[in-house]
Enzyme design. Sequence first.
Site, PDB file in Angstrom:
ATOM      1  N   THR A 297       0.804  -1.223   0.000  1.00  0.00           N
ATOM      2  CA  THR A 297       0.000   0.000   0.000  1.00  0.00           C
ATOM      3  C   THR A 297       0.838   1.274   0.000  1.00  0.00           C
ATOM      4  O   THR A 297       0.498   2.241  -0.692  1.00  0.00           O
ATOM      5  CB  THR A 297      -0.912  -0.001   1.249  1.00  0.00           C
TER       6      THR A 297
ATOM      7  N   ASP B 203       1.602  -6.614  -4.607  1.00  0.00           N
ATOM      8  CA  ASP B 203       0.763  -6.633  -3.408  1.00  0.00           C
ATOM      9  C   ASP B 203       1.295  -7.803  -2.575  1.00  0.00           C
ATOM     10  O   ASP B 203       1.560  -8.875  -3.122  1.00  0.00           O
ATOM     11  CB  ASP B 203      -0.699  -6.874  -3.809  1.00  0.00           C
ATOM     12  N   SER B 204       1.440  -7.630  -1.287  1.00  0.00           N
ATOM     13  CA  SER B 204       2.149  -8.665  -0.520  1.00  0.00           C
ATOM     14  C   SER B 204       1.376  -9.980  -0.443  1.00  0.00           C
ATOM     15  O   SER B 204       1.938 -11.004  -0.049  1.00  0.00           O
ATOM     16  CB  SER B 204       2.506  -8.168   0.874  1.00  0.00           C
ATOM     17  N   SER B 205       0.114  -9.974  -0.833  1.00  0.00           N
ATOM     18  CA  SER B 205      -0.616 -11.255  -0.900  1.00  0.00           C
ATOM     19  C   SER B 205       0.065 -12.182  -1.901  1.00  0.00           C
ATOM     20  O   SER B 205      -0.120 -13.404  -1.842  1.00  0.00           O
ATOM     21  CB  SER B 205      -2.058 -11.025  -1.353  1.00  0.00           C
TER      22      SER B 205
ATOM     23  N   THR C  76       1.327  -4.856   4.105  1.00  0.00           N
ATOM     24  CA  THR C  76       1.110  -5.322   5.479  1.00  0.00           C
ATOM     25  C   THR C  76       0.554  -6.747   5.540  1.00  0.00           C
ATOM     26  O   THR C  76       0.749  -7.437   6.536  1.00  0.00           O
ATOM     27  CB  THR C  76       0.134  -4.391   6.226  1.00  0.00           C
TER      28      THR C  76
ATOM     29  N   THR D   3       2.468 -10.186  14.297  1.00  0.00           N
ATOM     30  CA  THR D   3       1.337 -10.759  13.571  1.00  0.00           C
ATOM     31  C   THR D   3       0.422  -9.615  13.160  1.00  0.00           C
ATOM     32  O   THR D   3       0.299  -8.628  13.892  1.00  0.00           O
ATOM     33  CB  THR D   3       0.612 -11.811  14.456  1.00  0.00           C
TER      34      THR D   3
ATOM     35  N   GLN E 155      -4.534 -21.207  18.605  1.00  0.00           N
ATOM     36  CA  GLN E 155      -5.347 -20.161  17.977  1.00  0.00           C
ATOM     37  C   GLN E 155      -5.363 -18.904  18.822  1.00  0.00           C
ATOM     38  O   GLN E 155      -5.745 -17.838  18.347  1.00  0.00           O
ATOM     39  CB  GLN E 155      -6.788 -20.653  17.809  1.00  0.00           C
ATOM     40  N   CYS E 156      -4.975 -19.012  20.102  1.00  0.00           N
ATOM     41  CA  CYS E 156      -4.927 -17.815  20.952  1.00  0.00           C
ATOM     42  C   CYS E 156      -3.689 -17.030  20.563  1.00  0.00           C
ATOM     43  O   CYS E 156      -2.586 -17.581  20.543  1.00  0.00           O
ATOM     44  CB  CYS E 156      -4.785 -18.190  22.419  1.00  0.00           C
TER      45      CYS E 156
HETATM   46  N1  ASP Z   1      -2.813  -5.589   0.204  1.00  0.00           N
HETATM   47  C1  ASP Z   1      -1.757  -4.725   0.681  1.00  0.00           C
HETATM   48  C2  ASP Z   1      -0.482  -5.517   0.692  1.00  0.00           C
HETATM   49  O1  ASP Z   1      -0.282  -6.298   1.571  1.00  0.00           O
HETATM   50  C3  ASP Z   1      -2.091  -4.220   2.028  1.00  0.00           C
HETATM   51  C4  ASP Z   1      -1.087  -3.272   2.636  1.00  0.00           C
HETATM   52  O2  ASP Z   1      -0.002  -3.044   2.170  1.00  0.00           O
HETATM   53  O3  ASP Z   1      -1.408  -2.731   3.702  1.00  0.00           O
HETATM   54  O4  ASP Z   1       0.322  -5.395  -0.194  1.00  0.00           O
END
Ligand code: ASP
Length: 337
Positions: free
Chosen positions: A12, A57-59, A89, A160, A271-272
């Site tokens: 982003t 995009d980091s995805s 992020t 996280t 999961q906690c």
């Molecule tokens: N979808 C974006 C990414 O991870 C989100 C971000 O950067 O906040 O590249």
Amino acid sequence: MKNILILYTGGTIGMVPTENGYSPRAGYFRGALEALPELRHPRLPHWDFLETDPILDSSNIAVEEWNKIGAVIAANYERYDGFVVMHGTDTMAYTASALSFMLENLGKPVVLTGSQIPLCEIRSDGRDNLITSLLIAADERVHEVCLYFGGKLLRGNRATKYSADGMMAFASPNYPALAEAGIAIRYLDSALLPRPGGKLRLQRLENIPIGVLKVFPGIQFELFESIMTETLRGIVLETFGAGNIPAGHGALLPIIEKAFRNGTVVTVCSQCPQGTVSLGAYEVSGALKRAGAISGHDLTTEAAVAKLYYLFSRGLTRDQIKASMELDLRGELTVHG
Ligand code: ASP
């Protein structure tokens, strides 16, 4: 004057609005940074800029990109005093965890940062995140991969993503912040990793077939039996509380035992977000241990995944991997007792 390398990988912070939503645009971000006079303020270290090809995009960031980022840091290690990796992020905590393992004997700061609002927007949080990260990357106290966001410096492999839209997007539930940036940047010296002994070595990662399985009430374990083949080298089980699984009419344990016989490393995480796995504290978790699963203690899932990639990529035996999963290699896990 200190020299810092800024590496933009996407995310982003450097995105621009398009018809299809925010998206990174190759070649744009360097100019956007050059246009900010405060980034050449005399109190800031000198910086150079590189961007990966492609920026993402980091995805879309995974093993191949981690290797590229690691290679840029290793190739420029002697020329720079520290590194700022600008990253989306969404998977920043995974990348930070992976780099923390890949960069063996890291003696300089590697700070990952980004923003929730792009730098081109008026309310962007990117400006402070970048400026403070530059200052941290020039600080000789830091010898580790960390993540700076929203006023806090966190250990990368303890972080996280916690908020999809808040300015403090990350948490470190099982380890204190390494520094807090208020009026001054205050370090918690006792929380920082010591300077390592040897020379930097980059361990490249391989795309090892691993999995993550989150248990939930009513889970039909039989449905997952088909993925527990010899191909699956490691699996992270996200269990309830301190490492508990539903008894599931006895369906899970034979599957775990099968995984064990196939040589899959089964790591139990919680999961906690906060606290640690304690296998054997309850009847429902003791059986996991007897079936050959190992405790991920207070590892985040992100760190557990990265650690599996790392240990398998080092070519260790399964027993060595199992033993190392339970050891603290880079401050990622708390060993009790
Ligand atoms: N979808 C974006 C990414 O991870 C989100 C971000 O950067 O906040 O590249």
